[in-house]
Design an enzyme around this catalytic site. Structure first.
Site, PDB file in Angstrom:
ATOM      1  N   ARG A  37       0.829  -1.213   0.000  1.00 56.17           N
ATOM      2  CA  ARG A  37       0.000   0.000   0.000  1.00 56.17           C
ATOM      3  C   ARG A  37       0.863   1.262   0.000  1.00 56.17           C
ATOM      4  NH1 ARG A  37      -5.086  -1.366   4.029  1.00 56.17           N
ATOM      5  NH2 ARG A  37      -6.374  -2.332   2.414  1.00 56.17           N
ATOM      6  N   LYS A 208     -16.874 -17.248   5.059  1.00 55.45           N
ATOM      7  CA  LYS A 208     -18.304 -17.012   5.222  1.00 55.45           C
ATOM      8  C   LYS A 208     -19.055 -16.652   3.948  1.00 55.45           C
ATOM      9  CE  LYS A 208     -18.505 -14.909   9.801  1.00 55.45           C
ATOM     10  NZ  LYS A 208     -18.462 -13.461  10.165  1.00 55.45           N
ATOM     11  N   GLY A 364      -6.937  -9.776   1.282  1.00 56.02           N
ATOM     12  CA  GLY A 364      -5.806 -10.209   2.112  1.00 56.02           C
ATOM     13  C   GLY A 364      -5.148 -11.529   1.761  1.00 56.02           C
ATOM     14  N   GLY A 387     -11.966  -4.803   1.519  1.00 50.47           N
ATOM     15  CA  GLY A 387     -13.380  -4.424   1.586  1.00 50.47           C
ATOM     16  C   GLY A 387     -13.799  -3.487   0.459  1.00 50.47           C
TER      17      GLY A 387
END
Ligand code: 3PG
Ligand code: MG
Length: 406
Positions: A37, A208, A364, A387
């Site tokens: 980043r 999930k 990630g 996200g």
């Protein structure tokens, strides 16, 4: 979407207030374990400096107000951006100054005194609750640090926070713009979703179903194939009435899983679930493991990675694809025994890229996988977003982009 970048502005004698996402992982000694980043933001910073301008960098690091110390105070050591100053300075070749308090008096004195070619980093914005609340007066204070506002924080573009969105209100249209990283992220994401070459395969993994439901719904109808791996696959098996032993499952999502399968069928999108699994007798690095069909996992056993047949099946689909989006690991990637599936997928994506596919990897664990196996330069684009990337592919408007583009 074409974004207006720092190319539109001459920074000579001007201070650029740049929102970056330097929310980087740190080890216990505060060494940065992945600086992608920071590297990603360097071209934007360099452009301003080369113009003869100066730079004020602002970012968050972690979630300090959600992870208070035992005595209830903010852990200003653990969450300090001070830990990143040395590394940023080395990468830039400029001694970066640091201000302890992003809106403290010293910070304003330091930013006002910046000379052409100088860089100041502000302390973690999230030490103030006003940041995440999108507080207007906090944003207005931040705006005083710069003559122009640049948003290059793609990883945080899905947050409507003071520094990512509200601050833009204090600059006119000519004095707010995007950095090169933001522009590159959007351009590459759009290659997947707007300039899609067929067949388009989305590979989704992770624990999930609930985290991936919106992206699945948006991609069905766009993708030809959706490959599902990781823990979330077992909710899909159970939803179809199969035994999954003690594999991870979201019982409250069984109907959702059924709906996804029905919707995909109706829209001609093929869903690929792992035919077989590496199963373990416990969730541990030293578990006893074996391989079995995913549609009948014996009781007491849990699927922790995709099996050899699933790898071969998925690889076939990936190799024939012309556009590939990969988000999420195929198994419990952090334990060596359950890495094989994720490694194999990383290799298959690299192979397909060599064959001419456009591939974008984000999030990630999948990003960690391509780095760990030295494949990062063999895929088309590695995103710095987790996200934010997911939300973009869910079809949502990102507040950090809207604040500038309107
Ligand atoms: C991230 O790493 O997801 C971004 O930096 C945003 O952080 P957040 O999820 O804590 O808002
Ligand atoms: Mg996040």
């Amino acid at each position: 979407m074409e974004l207006k970048t720092v190319d539109s502005f001459d920074f000579e004698g001007k201070r650029a207030l740049i929102r970056v996402d330097f929310n980087v992982p740190l080890d216990k000694q505060f060494n940065i374990t992945d600086d992608s980043r920071i590297r990603g933001a360097l071209p934007t910073i360099r452009k301003v400096l080369n113009d003869g301008g100066s730079v004020v960098l602002m970012s968050h690091l972690g979630r300090p107000l959600k992870k208070l110390k035992e005595d209830g105070t903010v852990d200003t050591e653990k969450f300090s951006l001070r830990h990143t100053v040395k590394h940023i300075s080395e990468l830039l070749g400029v001694e970066v100054q640091f201000a302890d308090d992003c809106i403290g008096e010293e910070a304003f004195v330091a930013s006002a005194a910046l000379q052409s070619g100088q860089v100041l980093l502000l302390e973690n914005l999230r030490f103030y609750k006003e940041e995440e609340k999108g507080d207007a007066s906090f944003a207005e204070k931040l705006s005083k640090h710069g003559d122009a506002y640049v948003n290059d924080a793609f990883g945080t573009a899905h947050r409507a926070h003071a520094s990512t969105t509200i601050v833009a209100n204090y600059f006119d249209a000519a004095h707010k713009m995007f950095g090169y990283l933001m522009a590159a992220e959007i351009k590459n994401a759009d290659k997947v979703i707007l300039e899609t070459r067929k067949p388009f395969t989305a590979i989704l993994g992770g624990a999930k179903v609930s985290d991936k439901i919106l992206i699945m719904e948006n991609l069905i109808g766009k993708a030809d194939h959706i490959i599902i791996g990781g823990g979330m696959a077992y909710t899909f098996f159970k939803a179809q009435g199969y035994y999954i032993g003690s594999s991870l499952v979201e019982d409250e999502r069984l109907d959702t899983a059924k709906e996804v399968l029905a919707m995909a069928k109706a829209k001609g999108c093929k869903i690929h679930l792992p035919m077989d699994s590496v199963i373990a007798d416990k969730f541990a690095a030293d578990a006893t493991t074996t391989n079995c069909e995913s549609v009948g996992i014996p009781s007491g056993w849990m699927g922790l990675d995709i099996g050899a047949k699933a790898i071969a099946d998925f690889r076939e689909v990936i190799r024939k694809s012309k556009t590939i989006l990969w988000n999420g690991p195929m198994g419990v990637f952090e334990m060596e025994k359950f890495q094989k599936g994720t490694i194999a997928i990383a290799k298959a994506v690299a192979e397909a890229t060599k064959l001419g596919a456009f591939s974008l990897v984000g999030g990630g664990d999948s990003v960690a996988a391509v780095h760990q196996f030295g494949l990062a330069d063999q895929v088309s684009y590695v995103s710095t977003g987790g996200g934010a990337l997911l939300e973009y592919f869910e079809g949502k408007e990102l507040p950090g982009i809207k604040a500038i583009s309107g």
